[in-house]
Motif scaffolding. Sequence first.
Motif, PDB file in Angstrom:
ATOM      1  N   MET A 182      16.188  -1.429 -30.620  1.00  0.00           N
ATOM      2  CA  MET A 182      17.187  -1.945 -29.436  1.00  0.00           C
ATOM      3  C   MET A 182      17.002  -3.166 -29.981  1.00  0.00           C
ATOM      4  SD  MET A 182      17.995  -2.397 -25.519  1.00  0.00           S
ATOM      5  CE  MET A 182      18.936  -3.674 -25.305  1.00  0.00           C
ATOM      6  N   HIS A 183      16.475  -3.698 -30.731  1.00  0.00           N
ATOM      7  CA  HIS A 183      16.460  -5.544 -30.876  1.00  0.00           C
ATOM      8  C   HIS A 183      17.248  -5.414 -32.747  1.00  0.00           C
ATOM      9  CE1 HIS A 183      16.091 -10.244 -31.654  1.00  0.00           C
ATOM     10  NE2 HIS A 183      15.876  -9.560 -32.389  1.00  0.00           N
TER      11      HIS A 183
ATOM     12  N   SER B 163      16.623 -11.837 -24.737  1.00  0.00           N
ATOM     13  CA  SER B 163      16.942 -11.603 -25.622  1.00  0.00           C
ATOM     14  C   SER B 163      16.963  -9.696 -24.867  1.00  0.00           C
ATOM     15  CB  SER B 163      15.931 -10.794 -26.180  1.00  0.00           C
ATOM     16  OG  SER B 163      14.806 -10.346 -25.361  1.00  0.00           O
ATOM     17  N   PRO B 164      17.651  -9.343 -25.630  1.00  0.00           N
ATOM     18  CA  PRO B 164      18.576  -8.475 -24.957  1.00  0.00           C
ATOM     19  C   PRO B 164      17.324  -7.135 -24.218  1.00  0.00           C
ATOM     20  CG  PRO B 164      19.238  -8.284 -27.654  1.00  0.00           C
ATOM     21  CD  PRO B 164      18.760  -9.447 -27.028  1.00  0.00           C
ATOM     22  N   PHE B 165      16.384  -7.173 -24.329  1.00  0.00           N
ATOM     23  CA  PHE B 165      15.756  -6.581 -23.808  1.00  0.00           C
ATOM     24  C   PHE B 165      15.477  -7.173 -22.509  1.00  0.00           C
ATOM     25  CE2 PHE B 165      11.748  -7.686 -25.506  1.00  0.00           C
ATOM     26  CZ  PHE B 165      12.240  -8.481 -26.837  1.00  0.00           C
ATOM     27  N   GLN B 166      15.558  -7.823 -22.713  1.00  0.00           N
ATOM     28  CA  GLN B 166      14.614  -8.795 -21.237  1.00  0.00           C
ATOM     29  C   GLN B 166      15.676  -8.584 -20.337  1.00  0.00           C
ATOM     30  OE1 GLN B 166      13.442 -12.163 -22.692  1.00  0.00           O
ATOM     31  NE2 GLN B 166      11.424 -12.001 -22.906  1.00  0.00           N
TER      32      GLN B 166
ATOM     33  N   ARG C  79      23.477   8.643 -29.084  1.00  0.00           N
ATOM     34  CA  ARG C  79      23.357   9.156 -30.225  1.00  0.00           C
ATOM     35  C   ARG C  79      23.416  10.559 -29.952  1.00  0.00           C
ATOM     36  NH1 ARG C  79      19.493  11.430 -32.057  1.00  0.00           N
ATOM     37  NH2 ARG C  79      18.336  11.610 -29.619  1.00  0.00           N
TER      38      ARG C  79
ATOM     39  N   GLN D 119      20.286   3.861 -35.286  1.00  0.00           N
ATOM     40  CA  GLN D 119      20.854   4.073 -34.452  1.00  0.00           C
ATOM     41  C   GLN D 119      21.014   5.799 -34.552  1.00  0.00           C
ATOM     42  OE1 GLN D 119      24.902   3.282 -34.154  1.00  0.00           O
ATOM     43  NE2 GLN D 119      25.840   4.635 -36.065  1.00  0.00           N
TER      44      GLN D 119
ATOM     45  N   GLN E 248       7.881  -9.664 -28.562  1.00  0.00           N
ATOM     46  CA  GLN E 248       7.543  -9.882 -27.093  1.00  0.00           C
ATOM     47  C   GLN E 248       7.807  -8.155 -26.309  1.00  0.00           C
ATOM     48  OE1 GLN E 248      10.534 -12.530 -25.463  1.00  0.00           O
ATOM     49  NE2 GLN E 248       8.911 -14.193 -26.526  1.00  0.00           N
ATOM     50  N   CYS E 249       8.744  -7.307 -27.539  1.00  0.00           N
ATOM     51  CA  CYS E 249       9.296  -6.572 -26.762  1.00  0.00           C
ATOM     52  C   CYS E 249       7.343  -5.618 -26.614  1.00  0.00           C
ATOM     53  CB  CYS E 249       9.193  -5.335 -28.326  1.00  0.00           C
ATOM     54  SG  CYS E 249      10.536  -5.520 -29.223  1.00  0.00           S
TER      55      CYS E 249
ATOM     56  N   LYS F  19      19.765   1.244 -22.899  1.00  0.00           N
ATOM     57  CA  LYS F  19      19.175   1.782 -23.880  1.00  0.00           C
ATOM     58  C   LYS F  19      19.922   2.787 -23.763  1.00  0.00           C
ATOM     59  CE  LYS F  19      15.264  -0.237 -23.816  1.00  0.00           C
ATOM     60  NZ  LYS F  19      13.861  -0.486 -23.554  1.00  0.00           N
TER      61      LYS F  19
ATOM     62  N   GLU G 246      11.217   1.570 -28.439  1.00  0.00           N
ATOM     63  CA  GLU G 246      11.672   1.772 -28.197  1.00  0.00           C
ATOM     64  C   GLU G 246      12.856   0.251 -27.876  1.00  0.00           C
ATOM     65  OE1 GLU G 246      13.505   5.055 -27.635  1.00  0.00           O
ATOM     66  OE2 GLU G 246      11.005   5.079 -27.680  1.00  0.00           O
ATOM     67  N   ASP G 247      12.101  -1.194 -27.023  1.00  0.00           N
ATOM     68  CA  ASP G 247      12.758  -2.397 -27.409  1.00  0.00           C
ATOM     69  C   ASP G 247      12.413  -2.360 -28.732  1.00  0.00           C
ATOM     70  OD1 ASP G 247      12.334  -2.528 -24.680  1.00  0.00           O
ATOM     71  OD2 ASP G 247      10.783  -3.182 -24.391  1.00  0.00           O
TER      72      ASP G 247
ATOM     73  N   GLU H 261      20.826   6.112 -26.356  1.00  0.00           N
ATOM     74  CA  GLU H 261      20.312   7.233 -26.089  1.00  0.00           C
ATOM     75  C   GLU H 261      21.935   8.551 -26.138  1.00  0.00           C
ATOM     76  OE1 GLU H 261      17.748   7.721 -27.107  1.00  0.00           O
ATOM     77  OE2 GLU H 261      17.733   9.856 -26.896  1.00  0.00           O
TER      78      GLU H 261
ATOM     79  N   ARG I 153      27.414  11.428 -30.700  1.00  0.00           N
ATOM     80  CA  ARG I 153      27.373  11.325 -32.621  1.00  0.00           C
ATOM     81  C   ARG I 153      27.054  12.201 -33.080  1.00  0.00           C
ATOM     82  NH1 ARG I 153      26.022   5.579 -32.182  1.00  0.00           N
ATOM     83  NH2 ARG I 153      24.069   6.354 -32.196  1.00  0.00           N
TER      84      ARG I 153
ATOM     85  N   SER J 206      14.579  10.005 -29.375  1.00  0.00           N
ATOM     86  CA  SER J 206      13.852   8.705 -28.889  1.00  0.00           C
ATOM     87  C   SER J 206      12.446   8.527 -28.762  1.00  0.00           C
ATOM     88  CB  SER J 206      14.381   9.116 -27.545  1.00  0.00           C
ATOM     89  OG  SER J 206      13.837   7.813 -26.617  1.00  0.00           O
TER      90      SER J 206
ATOM     91  N   ASN K 137      11.445 -12.387 -30.868  1.00  0.00           N
ATOM     92  CA  ASN K 137      11.726 -11.353 -29.852  1.00  0.00           C
ATOM     93  C   ASN K 137      11.260 -10.220 -29.682  1.00  0.00           C
ATOM     94  OD1 ASN K 137      13.431 -13.172 -28.170  1.00  0.00           O
ATOM     95  ND2 ASN K 137      15.164 -12.616 -29.488  1.00  0.00           N
ATOM     96  N   LEU K 138      11.218  -9.964 -31.642  1.00  0.00           N
ATOM     97  CA  LEU K 138      10.421  -9.000 -31.575  1.00  0.00           C
ATOM     98  C   LEU K 138       8.882  -8.640 -31.295  1.00  0.00           C
ATOM     99  CD1 LEU K 138      11.245  -8.143 -35.160  1.00  0.00           C
ATOM    100  CD2 LEU K 138      12.090  -6.439 -33.225  1.00  0.00           C
TER     101      LEU K 138
ATOM    102  N   SER L  78       7.802  -1.880 -25.790  1.00  0.00           N
ATOM    103  CA  SER L  78       7.582  -0.538 -26.392  1.00  0.00           C
ATOM    104  C   SER L  78       8.213  -0.214 -27.972  1.00  0.00           C
ATOM    105  CB  SER L  78       8.257   0.216 -25.588  1.00  0.00           C
ATOM    106  OG  SER L  78       9.278   0.703 -25.429  1.00  0.00           O
TER     107      SER L  78
END
Lengths: 819, 351
Positions: free
Chosen positions: B47-48, A56-59, A74, B59, B38-39, A67, B43-44, A71, A77, B63, B35-36, B41
Amino acid sequence: MGERVRGGCCPPMDLMRSEPMHLVQVIIPIESAHLTISYLGDLGLIQFKDLNAEKSPFQRTYANQIKRCGEMARKLRFFREQITKAEFSPAVISVTEADLNLDDLEVKLGELEAELVEINANGQKLQRSYNELAEYKLVIQKAGEFFQSALSSAEARQREYASNQSGEESLETPLLSEQEMTTDPSKQVKLGFVTGLVPREKSIAFERILFRATRGNVLLKQAVVDNPVTDPVSGEKVEKNVFVVFFSGERAKNKILKICDAFGANRYPFAEDLGKQAQTINEVSGRLSELKTTIDAGLVHRGNLLQTIGEQFEQWNFLVRREKSIYHTLNMLSIDVTKKCLVAEGWSPIFATKQIQDALHRATQDSNSQVDAIFQVLRTREMPPTYFRTNKFTSAFQEIVDAYGVAKYQEANPGVFTIVTFPFLFAVMFGDWGHGICLLLATLYLIIREKKLSSQKLGDIMEMTFGGRYVILLMALFSIYTGLIYNEFFSVPFELFSRSAYSCRDLSCSEATTVGLIKVRDTYPFGADPVWHSSRSELPFLNSLKMKMSILLGVAQMNLGIILSYFNAIFFANNINIWFQFIPQMIFLNGLFGYLSVLIIIKWCTGSKADLYHVMIYMFLSPTDELGENQLFPGQKITQLVLLLLALISVPWMLLPKPFLLKLQHDRHHGESYAPLPDSEESLQSEPNHDSHGHEEFEFSEIFVHQLIHTIEFVLGAVSNTASYLRLWALSLAHSELSTVFYEKVLLLAWGYNNIIILIVGIIVFIFATVGVLLVMETLSAFLHALRLHWVEFQNKFYEGDGYKFYPYSFALLDYEDE
Amino acid sequence: MYGFEALTFNVHGGYLEAIVRGYRSGLLTAADYNNLCQCESLEDIKMHLSATEYGPYLQNEPSPLHTTTIVEKCTLKLVDEYKQMLCQATEPLSTFLEYITYGHMIDNVVLIVTGTLHERDVQELLEKCHPLGMFDSIATLAVAQNMRELYRLVLVDTPLAPYFSECITSEDLDDMNIEIMRNTLYKAYLQDFYRFCQKLGGATSEIMSDILAFEADRRAVNITINSIGTELTRDDRRKLYSNFGLLYPYGHEELAISEDIDQVRGVMEKYPPYQSIFSKLSYGESQMLDKAFYEEEVKRLCLAFEQQFHYGVFFAYMRLREQEIRNLMWISECVAQNQKSRVHDSVVFIF
């Protein structure tokens, strides 16, 4: 087709087959990974495969960097939003600052954001108090008016009462006055009141609730504020009413205060005393002007900050997007167990090998890495992506083909032929050199202003027209050409190349008929003789010409399609397709419709009066009958019999052998699955083909049914597709008839009145009809029909179109993705 | 049973049905939840979620994220979608869509009234209200002292007015009263909604009856369990049960006299559809009952999508999204408070 040949580096027919690709593996030392990917992105010739699809993306390895980039994006933007709100245009000329580091940028953006947020907060605070004061002022003014008018009316009444008393004394007055006079001073309750502003749309509900809550024991006065007032809380412009509520009692007051809160009505203190009022107004005005200067100073400061941001905004934005895409790509690479290097896999065209190796080498040097990146080619059975190197001219034509389906890897690309045949078939339907010139001028405008237009954002329809400008250019040129052949200029014939070959034999012959015309000169050298137009036999003559021409064009294009299938078969070394598909198909199509084409040409050359419908129909119905006057050449009957027999034979030829041969091949293939690998070049290329047949479950019945459908489709298609090409004639007829109608029934009719106004109206109507109907709608319909002829009639003969496109990782493409 | 919906449904409802089915395909899947979960934080999580349909809503959040922001933004998306559908809807679909929000309205009214009773700030309370259940004069609720006033002042203008007929008393508001009011209102609302769906007929009535009956039964069980050990009399309790649903009427009689959770269980196990729910629980346990009910509800809501040409899909979609937001809230809370072991306790997978 000269445009396709570019430079000496490329083989001349590189659009015919997609670029040869290979799967490459690059092993990159971790310290130079970022730079390497960045150089490869500059190059834009490699499509990375996602090797971590299951993660998954964050792994993934570089999730943190992504990230961070998110940020920063953002913040950017936020800046953009602020800049557009402040109505600055971000400066296009970006100062090229020497190598901006991502970390520095992050710090810088953070600082700028904090500063901007603080400035905004301060500004908001000031603005809020400013707005509150402004509202307060309004309340004092309006409520003051209430009290004044109430006072004056009370005085008036008192005067009236006084005059009444002194004047006539009716029966009622004393009673009433006595009542008033007595009740007033003794029982008078001290009335409280609340003043404030309430949004206008809520004012009715406000009044209702007030009434209900106090059981009607209130007096509500409202006055409309003409201009929208800026609400202190939300900062938006709202239409509001000033209100004054009079009430009695403490409980009622509590309720009213609560209701005011609930309705978002801002309350302001109000002094009854007139002198005090004037004083407050003065105070408030003074403070307002003070606040105004403070706010203005703040705005200037903010403006300066935004200006500096705006100057570098584009550069930062690009950098951040680039970095983000680099980390995304890095995330697709698999990391080595030792964590020392990253392994990338991806498709790249073979010609780019040298450039890629160069880039890798440069990256190693620039990042001072000790180890070079390793580049190696992998062998795979996967189907590579399809990549055509197009330029701005050919890309639009390739798009037309891709819209139907992306070519299978290395199969013959119809795009090559589309470049010429597409505009030509369009022009056959759109033949009028007047309209052609209009179209040409329009597209020339687009082409001349190409640089300017391509950099700005166009509307949806305009975008499409602009994208297809070179298609339209060729379409216009070809329609001028066919227009000259049809001899039509806004439906008017011209004697361009010489005088008409025919003229009247005597004075009695009129133009409306060909009877009485005799040939006096040589045949008109190019295109249709102008004398045909507006003659009685115009339609029969032109229809017959265009119909036959459509058939000829159709048969030619379908033959080309079948021949391309031969080239495909040769290229993929598929002999079965040559012998049991290409040859019978050629025989079938040409035996029937090729023969018809030959007959058409013979008829044109010899001027025979044979009826071709009759010949074709009776060729099937009673092939052995005598042809009689329909005979075009000696031995025609025998020829027809032979052709018919060949066509009949070719049907089972197409149907039967191929499935059996495939089965045989499969069985044999199965038997020698442990045979040594074939080493010749050609078998490598045909590998995917065999593969898909070999390893799947071989279902004979399915293959057979498939072949049956194919055969039926081809046999019926040969007839229906040929008929389908008659649309060329039909649309061309419709186009010329429509333009004749507009010319004769609008322009000439208006001309006939000898009245300047009618003439002007007529010309305007004519122009609008020509542009709207003929130039826009007819262009669209002819375009769509040409599209159909290519997609269906032409491409179904050979085109598989089940490939997938090559999407290289490239910074140049980055702009389009994010927008 | 079936009308000829297929013939005419698409004239007015076709576009919106297509829209809602499109929305539905944007619901998070089991893979997303895995997946969620396993996050590490918030932020993760952001991101997901940015890869899902929630992306545009999250978006631009700066932060340091909070659970409330995530939930708020996700709810905002649901509200936007709802409003868009409501704009496009014609009668009777628009009325149907409005019915969906009445439940939230009741909850909001109760929230504000309870809040003012405990002297909380109205503004703070308003922020906690569900945006779907907002109406113009909701803040004015704080003024009212008793039910009668509540009704006369504010609620008479809202669609909830007819539901109030049964609970107008001059008693001062207290917690018990408010809870009774909530349930009475809910009962009236469910019955009204049920009647409305019956009137629509066809597949809508069939599917909605099923869903609403389940809802009514669930409420009956919850009322029973929550009122065990309180001073609520049996008759009062029975009055709060809706007069439809699988349990009506005999189940209600038995529930009304139940004195502990195992008796409730005994009652419910007589009804085959609910057997499976209770068979998952061990005796004396009521903690997991909510989740079990939610799971069953989600299953039924998903089934609503199996059939075409009815309004049930709109109801089902709104409910599923709400469940999804509850899931997200739970996951975010677990992640934020480092309680990842409990993450699976309350998440109900939708697909």
